[in-house]
Scaffold this active site. Structure first.
Site, PDB file in Angstrom:
ATOM      1  N   ASN A 157      11.646  -8.889 -11.433  1.00 60.90           N
ATOM      2  CA  ASN A 157      12.824  -8.838 -10.570  1.00 60.90           C
ATOM      3  C   ASN A 157      13.376  -7.414 -10.497  1.00 60.90           C
ATOM      4  OD1 ASN A 157      14.270  -8.396 -12.948  1.00 60.90           O
ATOM      5  ND2 ASN A 157      14.993 -10.508 -13.101  1.00 60.90           N
TER       6      ASN A 157
ATOM      7  N   GLN B 146       3.953 -16.841   2.017  1.00 61.38           N
ATOM      8  CA  GLN B 146       4.651 -15.667   1.489  1.00 61.38           C
ATOM      9  C   GLN B 146       6.135 -15.941   1.336  1.00 61.38           C
ATOM     10  OE1 GLN B 146       3.082 -12.855   0.318  1.00 61.38           O
ATOM     11  NE2 GLN B 146       1.414 -14.273   0.667  1.00 61.38           N
TER      12      GLN B 146
ATOM     13  N   GLU C 201       2.024  -5.284   2.541  1.00 61.68           N
ATOM     14  CA  GLU C 201       1.331  -5.632   1.297  1.00 61.68           C
ATOM     15  C   GLU C 201       0.072  -6.434   1.617  1.00 61.68           C
ATOM     16  OE1 GLU C 201       2.264  -8.121  -2.829  1.00 61.68           O
ATOM     17  OE2 GLU C 201       3.436  -8.505  -1.018  1.00 61.68           O
ATOM     18  N   HIS C 202       0.229  -7.501   2.399  1.00 59.70           N
ATOM     19  CA  HIS C 202      -0.893  -8.324   2.844  1.00 59.70           C
ATOM     20  C   HIS C 202      -0.986  -8.236   4.366  1.00 59.70           C
ATOM     21  CE1 HIS C 202       0.762 -10.438  -0.790  1.00 59.70           C
ATOM     22  NE2 HIS C 202      -0.503 -10.347  -1.154  1.00 59.70           N
TER      23      HIS C 202
ATOM     24  N   GLU D 134       0.153  36.912 -11.314  1.00 54.12           N
ATOM     25  CA  GLU D 134       1.122  35.902 -11.734  1.00 54.12           C
ATOM     26  C   GLU D 134       1.983  36.365 -12.903  1.00 54.12           C
ATOM     27  OE1 GLU D 134      -0.794  32.156 -12.393  1.00 54.12           O
ATOM     28  OE2 GLU D 134      -1.162  31.825 -10.253  1.00 54.12           O
TER      29      GLU D 134
ATOM     30  N   GLN E 289      14.972  -5.735 -21.111  1.00 57.33           N
ATOM     31  CA  GLN E 289      14.778  -5.581 -22.558  1.00 57.33           C
ATOM     32  C   GLN E 289      13.301  -5.624 -22.935  1.00 57.33           C
ATOM     33  OE1 GLN E 289      16.388  -8.070 -21.055  1.00 57.33           O
ATOM     34  NE2 GLN E 289      16.094 -10.060 -22.045  1.00 57.33           N
TER      35      GLN E 289
END
Length: 436
Positions: free
Chosen positions: A215, A260, A328-329, A416, A192
């Site tokens: 999330n 992590q 990612e890392h 074209e 939302q």
């Protein structure tokens, strides 16, 4: 327990399984829910936002309570320690200093026959920052999203974050927002919140770009509103891959893996090492450190399902596997990280040497901690000033220059099947010839 495997096992398949860990069978069901939320907010505005905040976050709000008040912002400073305030301010300075070095400059070049070409960079008018809540408070994420937007020159920066119990927002998050220059904050989260930023409501303004992790519902919402607004990326759970040799400290490596894993049960923590003894010692250290870990349940789940130690025959093999995983890392806990750095092709952020844990980059080194996940580092980059900028091409031709290229344009336009394109040049050339 953190598993140790060797190359006799299909390591690539196991790494791919971890990379694909967010693709569960419930995604389609969740996407249907998100579509419903988006359409409701688009049609009903604040009413739908308040309804879903009650349903999903269990917080009963009125429309006038969506925006955080000035008095709440003032009180937040009284609720954080001077030590925390000092750390936030230090992080602000470091992050801003780094991002100020990365601001693209508009440019023009003047060619023959008075041809002018260039690029002009301008910030978006409004940026929306999504700051997750729930499992923890994330003032660092506020700084990493807000500071690049401010450095880019975005005139209006809007922040949304889910309310906690009793409709509150963590004081550290509110302080970080103010230190980073954000004054417009709304207590709303989930799909939302993304819908409100994308479409606008009576209270929450429509923005041009939405950044920040969340999330699965937030991620799906960002995916679905892309095109109506811009987005930074589709962020997944955190991940680290460590390449370590025999010189690495097993306790340090274990701690970095846990750093992590403690983010989320779907976080990934992977070690590739050439040293079997290090592999065993890291495994034992992880078990010991988990015993009294404050976030033990989530961390153990991550380690059990998405944790892995692979003993490899060489650093070259480790680098190859890392490039395919595109973490990612990436930590290079080896004797000479600069020697192997040129061979690293895919990683969101790279941490070099035994004394550079990922936490340094996560909090205040300066480079952004909003990074591509789930293999996206093969083609994507960290969030930065560029995320909040757009560029326009600048083109100016003199009559002499236009005359010289008119024939080529005519040929291309005719090929074209676009006669008015050809005419738009031809008539200007004919007009010029008529004036001679």
């Amino acid at each position: 327990m953190l598993r140790i495997i060797t190359q006799q096992v299909d390591v690539k398949a196991e790494l791919q399984r971890i990379c694909d860990r967010t693709q569960d069978e419930q995604v389609l069901h969740k996407e249907a829910t998100v579509r419903e939320v988006l359409q409701a907010v688009k049609r009903q505005g604040d009413k739908a936002v308040l309804h879903y905040t009650s349903e999903f976050d269990h917080q009963l709000l009125k429309a006038e309570e969506l925006r955080v008040t000035g008095s709440e912002l003032d009180v937040a400073y009284q609720q954080v320690s001077q030590e925390l305030l000092g750390a936030i301010q230090l992080a602000c300075r470091q992050i801003e200093a780094f991002h100020r070095q990365r601001v693209p400059k508009s440019w023009v070049q003047f060619g023959d026959d008075d041809v002018v070409l260039g690029k002009r960079y301008t910030p978006v008018d409004r940026a929306g920052l999504y700051i997750p809540g729930g499992r923890a408070a994330y003032p660092s994420t506020v700084l990493m999203n807000a500071i690049p937007a401010k450095v880019a020159g975005v005139p209006r920066v809007v922040m949304v974050t889910p309310p906690r119990n009793e409709k509150t927002i963590h004081a550290a998050v509110l302080v970080a927002a103010q230190e980073a220059g954000v004054q417009e904050i709304y207590r709303v989260g989930g799909a939302q919140a993304i819908a409100a930023l994308a479409y606008g409501t009576e209270t929450i303004p429509k923005v041009d770009i939405i950044t920040g992790p969340g999330n699965i519902y937030v991620t799906l919402a960002k995916k679905l509103v892309y095109g109506t607004v811009g987005i930074d990326a589709l962020a997944g759970p955190s991940e680290v891959l460590i390449i370590a040799d025999e010189g690495a400290n097993p306790v340090h490596v274990a701690t970095d893996l846990l750093a992590q894993a403690e983010h989320h049960p779907l976080a990934a923590a992977i070690l590739l090492t050439t040293d079997p003894a290090l592999a065993k010692n890291v495994q034992l250290s992880v078990e010991r450190q988990l015993v009294d870990h404050p976030r033990r349940i989530d961390t153990e789940k991550a380690i059990a399902h998405n944790g892995l130690i692979v003993v490899v025959e060489s650093l070259e093999t480790a680098i190859k596997l890392s490039n395919e995983f595109a973490p990612e890392h990436l930590e290079l806990e080896v004797k000479d990280p600069w020697a192997i750095l040129p061979n690293i092709r895919n990683a969101g952020a790279i941490f070099l040497g035994y004394s550079t844990p990922e936490a340094v980059g996560y909090y205040l080194a300066g480079p952004n901690h909003n990074l591509p996940t789930s293999g996206a580092a093969r083609y994507a980059s960290p969030l930065g000033v560029e995320t909040f900028l757009k560029h326009s091409s600048i083109i100016q031709y003199s009559q002499v220059a236009l005359n010289k290229v008119a024939g080529a344009i005519d040929t291309l336009a005719t090929a074209e099947g676009l006669p008015s394109h050809a005419d738009s040049v031809r008539r200007r050339v004919q007009q010029d010839e008529g004036n001679l």
